[in-house]
Structure formats: C-alpha cells, structure tokens
Design an enzyme around this catalytic site. Sequence first.
Site, mmCIF file in Angstrom:
data_model
loop_
_atom_site.group_PDB
_atom_site.id
_atom_site.type_symbol
_atom_site.label_atom_id
_atom_site.label_comp_id
_atom_site.label_asym_id
_atom_site.label_seq_id
_atom_site.Cartn_x
_atom_site.Cartn_y
_atom_site.Cartn_z
ATOM 1 N N ILE A 19 0.992 -1.154 -0.103
ATOM 2 C CA ILE A 19 0.095 -0.064 0.139
ATOM 3 C C ILE A 19 0.839 1.268 0.023
ATOM 4 O O ILE A 19 0.397 2.349 0.086
ATOM 5 C CB ILE A 19 -0.913 0.001 1.178
ATOM 6 C CG1 ILE A 19 -0.325 -0.130 2.540
ATOM 7 C CG2 ILE A 19 -2.155 -0.987 1.177
ATOM 8 C CD1 ILE A 19 -1.113 0.073 3.759
ATOM 9 N N GLY A 20 2.098 1.189 0.112
ATOM 10 C CA GLY A 20 3.053 2.255 0.099
ATOM 11 C C GLY A 20 4.623 2.021 -0.039
ATOM 12 O O GLY A 20 4.739 0.839 0.515
ATOM 13 N N GLY A 22 8.339 3.726 0.342
ATOM 14 C CA GLY A 22 9.070 4.923 0.847
ATOM 15 C C GLY A 22 10.581 4.860 0.385
ATOM 16 O O GLY A 22 11.141 3.975 -0.098
ATOM 17 N N GLY A 23 11.257 5.839 0.899
ATOM 18 C CA GLY A 23 12.744 5.690 0.634
ATOM 19 C C GLY A 23 13.465 4.535 1.427
ATOM 20 O O GLY A 23 14.240 3.743 0.806
ATOM 21 N N MET A 24 13.139 4.244 2.505
ATOM 22 C CA MET A 24 13.837 3.055 3.434
ATOM 23 C C MET A 24 12.816 1.946 3.636
ATOM 24 O O MET A 24 13.521 1.064 4.164
ATOM 25 C CB MET A 24 14.474 3.816 4.601
ATOM 26 C CG MET A 24 13.292 4.212 5.511
ATOM 27 S SD MET A 24 14.277 4.774 7.123
ATOM 28 C CE MET A 24 13.085 4.940 8.320
ATOM 29 N N VAL A 27 5.401 -0.376 2.909
ATOM 30 C CA VAL A 27 4.278 -0.591 3.811
ATOM 31 C C VAL A 27 3.370 -1.503 2.983
ATOM 32 O O VAL A 27 2.863 -1.371 1.999
ATOM 33 C CB VAL A 27 3.505 0.822 3.880
ATOM 34 C CG1 VAL A 27 2.596 0.493 4.956
ATOM 35 C CG2 VAL A 27 4.768 1.866 4.551
ATOM 36 N N LYS A 42 4.883 -2.165 8.225
ATOM 37 C CA LYS A 42 6.094 -1.312 7.609
ATOM 38 C C LYS A 42 7.271 -2.118 7.721
ATOM 39 O O LYS A 42 7.948 -2.135 8.891
ATOM 40 C CB LYS A 42 6.342 0.232 8.217
ATOM 41 C CG LYS A 42 7.198 0.924 7.497
ATOM 42 C CD LYS A 42 7.468 2.210 7.983
ATOM 43 C CE LYS A 42 6.585 3.437 7.562
ATOM 44 N NZ LYS A 42 6.901 4.886 7.765
ATOM 45 N N ASP A 136 9.577 15.884 9.262
ATOM 46 C CA ASP A 136 9.428 15.622 7.978
ATOM 47 C C ASP A 136 7.775 15.575 7.628
ATOM 48 O O ASP A 136 7.216 15.080 7.073
ATOM 49 C CB ASP A 136 9.858 14.177 7.599
ATOM 50 C CG ASP A 136 9.835 13.717 6.189
ATOM 51 O OD1 ASP A 136 9.795 14.875 5.503
ATOM 52 O OD2 ASP A 136 9.800 12.613 5.720
#
Length: 669
Positions: A19-20, A22-24, A27, A42, A136
């Site tokens: 569902i997602g 990110g950079g690191m 998810v 995550k 952030d």
Amino acid sequence: MDNYVGKRLDGRYEIQEIIGVGGMSVVYKAYDNVDDRIVAVKILKEEFLNNDDFKRRFKNESKAIALLSHENIVKVYDVNFGEKLQYIVMEYIDGITLKEFINKQGSITWNDALFFMTQILRAVQHAHDKGIVHRDIKPQNIILLPNGNLKVTDFGIARFSRSDTKTLTEQAIGSVHYISPEQAKGEYTDEKADIYSIGVVLYEMLSGKVPFEADSAVSVALMQVNSNAEELRKINPDIPLGLEQICFHAMQKNPADRYQSATEMLLDIEEIVKDPNKTFNYVNNEVVEEPSQEIEPIIDDEEYEETEDYDDSSRKKKTIAAIVVGVIVLIAAIIGIVMMFTSGMNTKTQKLENFVGFSYDQLQDNESYNYEFVAEYEKSDQYDPGTVIKQNPEAGSKVMEGSKVTLYVASSDKNIPMPNVYGLSLELAEQTLQLDGLTQFKTMNIPSDNVEEGKVIYTDPKATTIVSAEQEITIYISSGPTTTVIETLTVPDVSGLTQSGARAFLEKFGFKNISFVTQDDELQKGIVLSQSPIAGTQAKATDSIKVIISSGVTTTTAQAVKYSVNITLPVVQNDDGSYGKDTLVVKVGSDTYSSRKITLDGSNVPINITAESGKSQNIKVSLKQTGVTETKHIDGKKDKDISVNFSSASKYLVTVTTPVHTENTQTTQ
C-alpha cells in the site's frame, strides 16, 4: 528489495498487498490473525538491514510513535527488530494522503484548510509535548480519512528533542519542498522546524502549490534559505488577511521569528475561525538577510580618478570591465554557497533500486524517488495488471539522480484503459465502468468545495490507467463542502446546584468534559461551591469544565479562601466612535480561571475567585489583544479584595484593531 505479499510474518501477520513505498521501507496491508484485525506493516528494505543509520531511523520511528497517543496520530501495535527482518505494525488507515487530496482539488478552501490545520497542530503539539520533533511534516505523511479527520504518520526521521545526543552537524534531512531553512543548511533543529513545515503545508493547501519550485533539490533548498514565497492573496484574494499572516509567520526564515509552539499557532487559527476578519501584528513574508561577506575591491581607486584625458569611451570600457569581473565573482560566490549547502546532499551516482514486483502507479506517485519513470506495457499471465515485471537499467546499476528508468508493466490479456468518470454521478459512473467490463468497485465519500455533492471527484486507479476486469476500483464521491466553524458555548452558572443537577445542566448546554472535585465545606454535601471556567465564559463543547462541590464536612480550619478581584478597564474608542473589544483573561497559577469578551469602555469588571487555602500562587489578569498584564501574588491565608487598574493603558492604545503591545507588567504583593 524483497516482496512479502502472500507471506506470514512470525506466524501472525498475513501480508495481503503493498500500500506504500518509501525511501527506506515498504508498507503492506496485512491481517493480524491473533487480534483479528487489518493492520499496516512497515518493513525496512532488505538493502538497508546492514546500514546502521537507516536501522537507527527505523527504530527511532517505532520508539517515537510508541510514546504517542493521540486521535490524529497513527497508532503502533507491535515491532520486530531481527537480524534479517525489521518491521513496525501500525494502525491501518483506509484513506488518501493530503497530498493526493490537494492534487485532485487543485487547492483547498480556506475553511477546510483551517479544519485540517487544527488537527495537524494538535497532533504535532502532542508529539512536541513528548519531546519528539517530527522533522518530515508534509502532505504525503498526513492521511485523510473519509470523515474528514486526519492522521499524522511516518516518524522515520523524528528525533527526541530533549535527547543528549543532539548535534549541530546533522545533514539536511526531510523533503526538500517542506524543510526549514535550518534543515536545508544542516544546522540544529528543534520544534520550530516542524512549525516551518506546517506553514508550508498550509501554504500548499491554500494555493494548490508548494511555495518554492525549481529544477533541482539543491535549488529548492537554496530558495528555502533565501527566497520569499509569493503572497497568498495574490494567488487567491478570498483568503483572509489574518490567515495569510499566520502562514507567513510560521514560515519565517529565522526560527526565533516564527511561532514558538504549535499551540501558539493553533490559538491564532482559532481566532480566524471565530472571526475571519481578525488580523495580527506580524510582518508578512519578510526575510531579514544577514550581511554577506564583504568582497575586496577588484579595481584600484586610482582607476576612478578623473583626469582631463579620461573620456567617456574609456569610462565605459572600465565600467564594463568592472561589471564583467563582478559577475564572475558573484557566480563564484554562488557556486561556493551551493557547495556549502549541498556538502551533505547526495549529488553523485547512486545504486538503482529493484522495482520489480511493485505497483507502477505507487512508484510514480512516490516523491522519494528521483527518477524519470517511463512505462512500457506488456501482456502477462504471471503478474497482476499494473505490476512492474522488469526494468531498464537493471537493479544495482549506477545511475544519476533524475535518470530515465523504463519500467515494463504487466497488463491483462484484455487491456482496459480506466474510463474517465470524473464529474459523473455515482450511478452513471458505475454504469460506465460496467460497460467496460469493470465490476469490482467500492466508494469513499470525501469533502469537496469544487465538485458537486454526489459527483465523482476521481478514481483509483486513475483515468486512462491500464486495468483488468478483476481489479477493484475505488470511486471517490464528493460529500459536499465541509464546515469548519468551531462553535463556542456560554458556560452556565451551576453554583448552588447538586452534583447531578450541575452535570445535567452543563450537558444540556452542550458540554461533555465535566469533572467534579470535592472540597470541605459546611454546605450540604454535593452542593456546587464554584466552577472553572466561571459562568458567562465562552468555551468549546469539548473544553474541560471543573466543578467544586461540598463534602458536607465542617472543620475548624478554613479549606478555601475567596478573592474579590475588581478590574478597571481602559477606554479605547475606534475612529467611528465605538468602543473597542478585547478578551479579559484571568489565570490562577497556571490554570485559566476566566476568559470573556469585554468592551473597553472604562467600566469595572468584578471577578470572584475561590482558591485553595494555604496555597501561595499568582493571580494574573490580562487583556489579550492589547497586551497589558498585571500579576497579584496571593498567600492563601485569608479572603482578600484585589484591585487591578488598566485605565492608564488607554494612552498607549489608538484603536484595538491595531493595538500597541505595552510592557505594562508588574507583580505586587
């Protein structure tokens, strides 16, 4: 980069879908078969398991969120920090990011922006109260639920502001369009860095765009440090002046010139909610630049001595030469500044990630990747439509930021371009989808001031995206404009009532957060002695109402003392002859005892205060808008009459619409 879809973690979390990204981390949506609920998991990317910095950030996120408990912050249920797998199990939020909402709306009406900003500020203040700086804050890390509520997430680079490990040498961190100037320069950051980022989010909500755009991250970082954003009211004249002032006050370059806390900004937001014409004494969008390092003169003074044979031609040549040399020096200085600000940023080649197995749409929407993605569709029976099946260059290749990466995306035997149903009614949208063979869809209602109630705002997947007949389509329907008016209620007088009678009376007026405190007194048990806030005060339905009731016990030692405070108001007249308005605030210790709207007509305002016997503390009386304050010290030994005279403040005040904040503050015994 491993793909965990279809696997079970620790025999408990059944991974369903991505569902997602990110950079690191990645998810996933998962089912928790122990607690019988859907969760978000995550997982730290496999390539970072041996990177101590990324592991530290990942653990820091779990530590940060575990300390937080707020309705506008995502919850953490479980963590795992093994050698081969590290993950955080969080609350699953079925919504969209605020960034997606802004992109679809173009901009958000200022009413809705206030509604959202109130929730963001409360969440951030809660984190700050726990000593956590998010660092952030951006719309991509704020999730919008169907009911209009928000959840702040992704504390991956949060830091404990009261930790002993703070340094002044941290590299710039966070998303470049939202980072504060001090983050862009790699300097020390505290809670006020989050305030700057919140100001940028407010700017984007109101204008539909970020304040600074450029071709590179370095250029944007420099603009955060040195440039002024375009005035909001030039973009949209309907935005209240006071709201523009709030936004730019939060975005001041110098942290000392910003709001010093989220609560301070929230109080001004609430003033605009109550009165959209409210303005503040803030200088809009002002940047006070530090003097640049002085450059030694390049041309000797002798060259500028005028002589008889120094003609215009000679003067022009020397002027042009001076300008050329000056430009060269300026360019060199700019290069030096860029190198200074980018010393910690990654401008070299980097290792290309593995995108195979991930959704093309999610990769395209993920701003953490600095590549130009190009899609090539190929029919495939092995992969779900929309999934990346190969890439060029291959994973592990050395590439520059901004490089072109071709992603080969799976499509079904029957390629179905997602129909464009934006603006259609739900019934007509469903019929359109069914005609194209798409029968799996669900709906979600979200507020919109630009799309008529009941009409489609957008769909997921987006229009023209290649989809399959089995793919689930989410249709986002407008629920109409949201209302953001925060209603205030008048606190009723419950003195002399019984405990049950007082509760019923307060609830009838709309108050929900009611507490009772027992105090020794000779009055009948359960009878109300006093209340805070006092009767006549304006308060929100959710505000705490504290009621003091009698224990019915007679003692020889007084358990409470009473103070009669008589306040003389100043006389302030506006140009039209009407009297000015203000807010009279009375605090006992750190608690607000009374807050009421008053007219500055020179009248006397009596306030009766019941305080704890024997407790030494201060009573602080102030006029909020005009800024005058007087503090009286009480020892709690006996009843006392107290006078507060603000009449002399009149000479400092021309009109309350442009008040002069005086330094008329004193403490008396």
